[in-house]
Design an enzyme around this catalytic site. Structure first.
Site, PDB file in Angstrom:
ATOM      1  N   SER A 121      -6.630  -1.919  21.639  1.00  0.00           N
ATOM      2  CA  SER A 121      -5.364  -1.266  21.912  1.00  0.00           C
ATOM      3  C   SER A 121      -5.460   0.220  21.577  1.00  0.00           C
ATOM      4  O   SER A 121      -6.263   0.933  22.174  1.00  0.00           O
ATOM      5  CB  SER A 121      -4.238  -1.975  21.136  1.00  0.00           C
ATOM      6  OG  SER A 121      -2.979  -1.589  21.619  1.00  0.00           O
ATOM      7  N   HIS A 227      -1.636  -9.088  26.183  1.00  0.00           N
ATOM      8  CA  HIS A 227      -2.275  -8.149  25.256  1.00  0.00           C
ATOM      9  C   HIS A 227      -3.147  -8.888  24.243  1.00  0.00           C
ATOM     10  O   HIS A 227      -4.248  -8.456  23.923  1.00  0.00           O
ATOM     11  CB  HIS A 227      -1.187  -7.342  24.540  1.00  0.00           C
ATOM     12  CG  HIS A 227      -1.680  -6.109  23.850  1.00  0.00           C
ATOM     13  ND1 HIS A 227      -2.343  -5.089  24.511  1.00  0.00           N
ATOM     14  CD2 HIS A 227      -1.605  -5.712  22.553  1.00  0.00           C
ATOM     15  CE1 HIS A 227      -2.650  -4.124  23.664  1.00  0.00           C
ATOM     16  NE2 HIS A 227      -2.218  -4.485  22.470  1.00  0.00           N
TER      17      HIS A 227
END
Length: 254
Positions: A121, A227
């Protein structure tokens, strides 16, 4: 070996039989930053810099995550970025706090061992930016931010923080957003891009844009998840990523 990387250390209780160290080091702009080190039981002779995502306690370094890499023989070192875990300074989301990563790399590279960088991320942005400034053996961006302007567009909840750290929005602080974005940088290291098709936090375009930019320099794995991956899919993908790293380390120099 990690004792040489830090100015002072705390040896923590062993984690699943692995030696764990919390260390403090001074960056090249004078901040004291904390990093965690976990040493393998049987070394493969290589180092993995794990670059966390999130900010503050969100996305923090977790020892079980580091242990998976140590189990394959990597000596893992994971900075938590300035301002966290008792360190000085303030996070800057890929701006001044990139010096935390560069400064730690400069210490680790004195060991003479191959250094791989993997970031998740926000950490993907840090890993690719590290690769643009230092000669890493491989770099992996997992669900990584590559264009901070897109993050501003995609994540309304992050806009206030990004304006504070960059000095404005993408229009008024264009340079700050561009300088933090790996999409506008260059690097030579073999690159692995891992991203989920259904990622709503860092959209797939962050990955596809960099993969297109790099061409054959990059390997691009698109996974049918968001994610975060389910536990066993994450575990298996991590194992495959480590196999890829080790293959690149053995490959002839470009």
């Amino acid at each position: 070996m990690s004792n040489n990387w830090f100015d002072r250390i705390d040896v923590l209780p062993p984690y699943a039989g692995y030696r764990v160290t919390r260390g403090w080091y001074t960056t090249n702009d004078g901040e004291e930053v904390v990093a965690y080190s976990i040493e393998p039981k049987r070394s493969n002779g290589q180092v993995l810099m794990y670059l966390r995502g999130g900010t503050a306690r969100i996305g923090d370094v977790r020892l079980p995550r580091l242990m998976q890499f140590a189990a394959r023989g990597f000596h893992v070192v994971a900075p938590v970025y300035r301002g966290n875990h008792g360190g000085t300074g303030k996070e800057d989301f890929g701006g001044e706090d990139l010096k935390d990563v560069l400064s730690l790399y400069d210490r680790v590279q004195t060991s003479g061992r191959p250094i791989h960088a993997l970031g998740f991320s926000r950490g993907g942005m840090m890993a690719l930016s590290l690769a643009s400034e230092r000669p890493v053996t491989t770099v992996t961006s997992w669900a990584g931010v590559t264009n901070l302007e897109w993050t501003y567009e995609e994540q309304r909840s992050m806009r206030k923080m990004l304006r504070r750290m960059t000095g404005g929005d993408p229009e008024s602080a264009e340079t700050a957003y561009t300088e933090r974005s790996p999409l506008y940088k260059e690097w030579d290291a073999p690159t692995l891009i891992i991203h989920g098709t259904d990622d709503e936090q860092v959209r797939l375009r962050h990955a596809t844009a960099v993969a297109e930019k790099l061409g054959e320099q990059a390997e691009f794995w698109v996974l049918p998840f968001g994610h975060q991956l389910p536990f066993w899919d994450k575990w298996e993908t991590t194992e495959q990523a480590m196999e890829w790293m080790l293959r690149q380390a053995k490959a002839p120099t470009r």
